[in-house]
Design a protein around this motif. Structure first.
Motif, PDB file in Angstrom:
ATOM      1  N   GLU A  37     -21.235  -9.816  -8.148  1.00  0.00           N
ATOM      2  CA  GLU A  37     -20.874 -11.231  -8.106  1.00  0.00           C
ATOM      3  C   GLU A  37     -21.437 -11.970  -9.315  1.00  0.00           C
ATOM      4  N   ALA A  38     -22.606 -11.512  -9.782  1.00  0.00           N
ATOM      5  CA  ALA A  38     -23.253 -12.155 -10.929  1.00  0.00           C
ATOM      6  C   ALA A  38     -23.800 -11.093 -11.869  1.00  0.00           C
ATOM      7  N   ILE A  39     -23.717 -11.372 -13.166  1.00  0.00           N
ATOM      8  CA  ILE A  39     -24.243 -10.480 -14.196  1.00  0.00           C
ATOM      9  C   ILE A  39     -25.148 -11.304 -15.105  1.00  0.00           C
ATOM     10  N   LEU A  40     -26.343 -10.773 -15.386  1.00  0.00           N
ATOM     11  CA  LEU A  40     -27.271 -11.394 -16.317  1.00  0.00           C
ATOM     12  C   LEU A  40     -27.394 -10.500 -17.544  1.00  0.00           C
ATOM     13  N   VAL A  41     -27.372 -11.091 -18.728  1.00  0.00           N
ATOM     14  CA  VAL A  41     -27.520 -10.334 -19.978  1.00  0.00           C
ATOM     15  C   VAL A  41     -28.682 -10.935 -20.753  1.00  0.00           C
ATOM     16  N   THR A  42     -29.622 -10.081 -21.187  1.00  0.00           N
ATOM     17  CA  THR A  42     -30.833 -10.568 -21.848  1.00  0.00           C
ATOM     18  C   THR A  42     -30.639 -10.844 -23.334  1.00  0.00           C
ATOM     19  N   HIS A  43     -29.760 -10.073 -24.005  1.00  0.00           N
ATOM     20  CA  HIS A  43     -29.542 -10.285 -25.434  1.00  0.00           C
ATOM     21  C   HIS A  43     -28.349  -9.488 -25.914  1.00  0.00           C
ATOM     22  N   GLU A  44     -28.036  -9.600 -27.194  1.00  0.00           N
ATOM     23  CA  GLU A  44     -26.765  -9.123 -27.719  1.00  0.00           C
ATOM     24  C   GLU A  44     -26.731  -7.666 -28.160  1.00  0.00           C
ATOM     25  N   ASP A  91     -34.985 -22.545 -17.960  1.00  0.00           N
ATOM     26  CA  ASP A  91     -33.884 -22.858 -17.055  1.00  0.00           C
ATOM     27  C   ASP A  91     -34.056 -22.163 -15.714  1.00  0.00           C
ATOM     28  N   THR A  92     -33.535 -22.775 -14.676  1.00  0.00           N
ATOM     29  CA  THR A  92     -33.495 -22.183 -13.347  1.00  0.00           C
ATOM     30  C   THR A  92     -32.080 -22.321 -12.799  1.00  0.00           C
ATOM     31  N   PHE A  93     -31.655 -21.342 -12.011  1.00  0.00           N
ATOM     32  CA  PHE A  93     -30.319 -21.397 -11.425  1.00  0.00           C
ATOM     33  C   PHE A  93     -30.250 -20.399 -10.277  1.00  0.00           C
ATOM     34  N   GLU A  94     -29.169 -20.475  -9.519  1.00  0.00           N
ATOM     35  CA  GLU A  94     -28.916 -19.515  -8.449  1.00  0.00           C
ATOM     36  C   GLU A  94     -27.687 -18.700  -8.807  1.00  0.00           C
ATOM     37  N   ALA A  95     -27.770 -17.390  -8.583  1.00  0.00           N
ATOM     38  CA  ALA A  95     -26.645 -16.505  -8.853  1.00  0.00           C
ATOM     39  C   ALA A  95     -26.597 -15.427  -7.779  1.00  0.00           C
ATOM     40  N   GLY A  97     -26.846 -15.579  -4.707  1.00  0.00           N
ATOM     41  CA  GLY A  97     -27.863 -15.751  -3.679  1.00  0.00           C
ATOM     42  C   GLY A  97     -29.279 -15.496  -4.141  1.00  0.00           C
ATOM     43  N   PHE A  98     -29.472 -15.201  -5.421  1.00  0.00           N
ATOM     44  CA  PHE A  98     -30.801 -14.976  -5.993  1.00  0.00           C
ATOM     45  C   PHE A  98     -31.228 -16.225  -6.767  1.00  0.00           C
ATOM     46  N   ASP A  99     -32.493 -16.576  -6.643  1.00  0.00           N
ATOM     47  CA  ASP A  99     -33.056 -17.650  -7.454  1.00  0.00           C
ATOM     48  C   ASP A  99     -33.569 -17.060  -8.765  1.00  0.00           C
ATOM     49  N   ILE A 100     -33.138 -17.615  -9.899  1.00  0.00           N
ATOM     50  CA  ILE A 100     -33.446 -17.050 -11.210  1.00  0.00           C
ATOM     51  C   ILE A 100     -34.192 -18.077 -12.051  1.00  0.00           C
ATOM     52  N   GLN A 101     -35.243 -17.607 -12.727  1.00  0.00           N
ATOM     53  CA  GLN A 101     -35.932 -18.406 -13.732  1.00  0.00           C
ATOM     54  C   GLN A 101     -35.859 -17.655 -15.062  1.00  0.00           C
ATOM     55  N   VAL A 102     -35.631 -18.389 -16.144  1.00  0.00           N
ATOM     56  CA  VAL A 102     -35.478 -17.778 -17.465  1.00  0.00           C
ATOM     57  C   VAL A 102     -36.782 -17.918 -18.243  1.00  0.00           C
ATOM     58  N   HIS A 103     -37.241 -16.796 -18.796  1.00  0.00           N
ATOM     59  CA  HIS A 103     -38.497 -16.773 -19.545  1.00  0.00           C
ATOM     60  C   HIS A 103     -38.292 -16.069 -20.879  1.00  0.00           C
ATOM     61  N   GLY A 104     -38.851 -16.644 -21.942  1.00  0.00           N
ATOM     62  CA  GLY A 104     -38.825 -15.998 -23.241  1.00  0.00           C
ATOM     63  C   GLY A 104     -37.739 -16.530 -24.144  1.00  0.00           C
ATOM     64  N   GLU A 105     -37.898 -16.252 -25.436  1.00  0.00           N
ATOM     65  CA  GLU A 105     -36.960 -16.770 -26.423  1.00  0.00           C
ATOM     66  C   GLU A 105     -36.559 -15.763 -27.493  1.00  0.00           C
ATOM     67  N   LEU A 106     -37.451 -14.827 -27.847  1.00  0.00           N
ATOM     68  CA  LEU A 106     -37.190 -13.947 -28.979  1.00  0.00           C
ATOM     69  C   LEU A 106     -37.348 -12.470 -28.613  1.00  0.00           C
ATOM     70  N   HIS A 107     -36.534 -11.660 -29.245  1.00  0.00           N
ATOM     71  CA  HIS A 107     -36.656 -10.205 -29.179  1.00  0.00           C
ATOM     72  C   HIS A 107     -37.976  -9.792 -29.823  1.00  0.00           C
ATOM     73  N   ALA A 108     -38.557  -8.718 -29.338  1.00  0.00           N
ATOM     74  CA  ALA A 108     -39.766  -8.183 -29.969  1.00  0.00           C
ATOM     75  C   ALA A 108     -39.485  -7.792 -31.424  1.00  0.00           C
ATOM     76  N   VAL A 109     -40.527  -7.755 -32.232  1.00  0.00           N
ATOM     77  CA  VAL A 109     -40.388  -7.385 -33.642  1.00  0.00           C
ATOM     78  C   VAL A 109     -40.076  -5.886 -33.748  1.00  0.00           C
ATOM     79  N   ILE A 110     -38.987  -5.570 -34.408  1.00  0.00           N
ATOM     80  CA  ILE A 110     -38.653  -4.168 -34.698  1.00  0.00           C
ATOM     81  C   ILE A 110     -39.317  -3.755 -36.008  1.00  0.00           C
ATOM     82  N   HIS A 111     -39.147  -4.584 -37.027  1.00  0.00           N
ATOM     83  CA  HIS A 111     -39.791  -4.429 -38.328  1.00  0.00           C
ATOM     84  C   HIS A 111     -39.783  -5.796 -38.992  1.00  0.00           C
TER      85      HIS A 111
END
Length: 211
Positions: A37-44, A91-95, A97-111
């Motif tokens: 019913e809901a899909i969450l994607v962390t990054h591209e 951000d917070t939202f419901e998807a 039936g789950f309560d979701i909170q969003v944390h973080g902004e950047l991908h870890a350093v690769i190099h």
């Protein structure tokens, strides 16, 4: 809540007959997000976001919706108006039936020579599960079950151990593990389990745990 491990960084969460899938990327099973019913994607990155696969899921089920950061939403939102939601840190939202909170902004350093992209983590049901994506983000509240990325071009095992110690979850399940061979698993499991300070558990693809 039922947590089913999919290949690599993808997990499927089920509760009260509703389904949420996180990061059904190009490394995981082709049907990992089917029926969600809901899909969450962390990054591209392709191992977390498979555009063709998500378009097929949305085409097949008009009830399916996606929550993700802007870099991903921009690629598909125009084709599915009202069904792709852009989120960011705090951000917070419901998807599903789950309560979701969003944390973080950047991908870890690769190099240092590789520009950092955006990345968000998702805290599910007030700390019951946290999926950090490709980062060692520490939520500002207790975490019961941490999905810990054990092997990636951007981390080393010492950082994984320190991340577990800093978050201090009740338990941790390995994700981001498709590049590990059977020879490497005992080394990773032994060191992380002995030094991480919590129960570190492994589910093979399609295995599940009840939380």
């Amino acid at each position: 809540m039922k947590l089913t491990k999919k290949i690599h960084a993808c997990v499927r969460l089920e509760k009260d007959g509703r389904t949420l899938v996180i990061d059904p990327g190009g490394f995981c099973e082709g049907d990992a997000a089917v029926g969600a019913e809901a899909i969450l994607v962390t990054h591209e990155h392709a191992d977390h976001f498979d555009e063709a696969r998500l378009r097929a899921v949305l085409d097949a089920d008009p009830a399916t919706e996606i929550w993700t950061l802007k870099s991903v939403a921009d690629k598909i939102s125009s084709v599915f108006p009202g069904r792709v939601h852009t989120v960011g840190h705090g951000d917070t939202f419901e998807a599903a039936g789950f309560d979701i909170q969003v944390h973080g902004e950047l991908h870890a350093v690769i190099h240092p020579d590789i520009p950092r992209i955006t990345n968000v983590g998702y805290l599910i049901d007030h700390g019951r599960v946290f999926h950090p994506g490709d980062a060692f983000t520490v939520p500002d509240q207790p975490v019961e079950t941490l999905l810990v990325p054990v092997m990636a071009p951007w981390n080393k095992i010492a950082e994984v151990i320190d991340y577990l110690r800093e978050v201090g979850p009740q338990r941790a399940y390995d994700i981001h593990d498709a590049l590990l061979t059977d020879l490497a698993w005992p080394i990773y499991e032994g060191q992380i389990g002995a030094l991480g300070g919590t129960d570190n558990l492994r589910l093979t693809p399609e295995e599940y745990a009840t939380l």
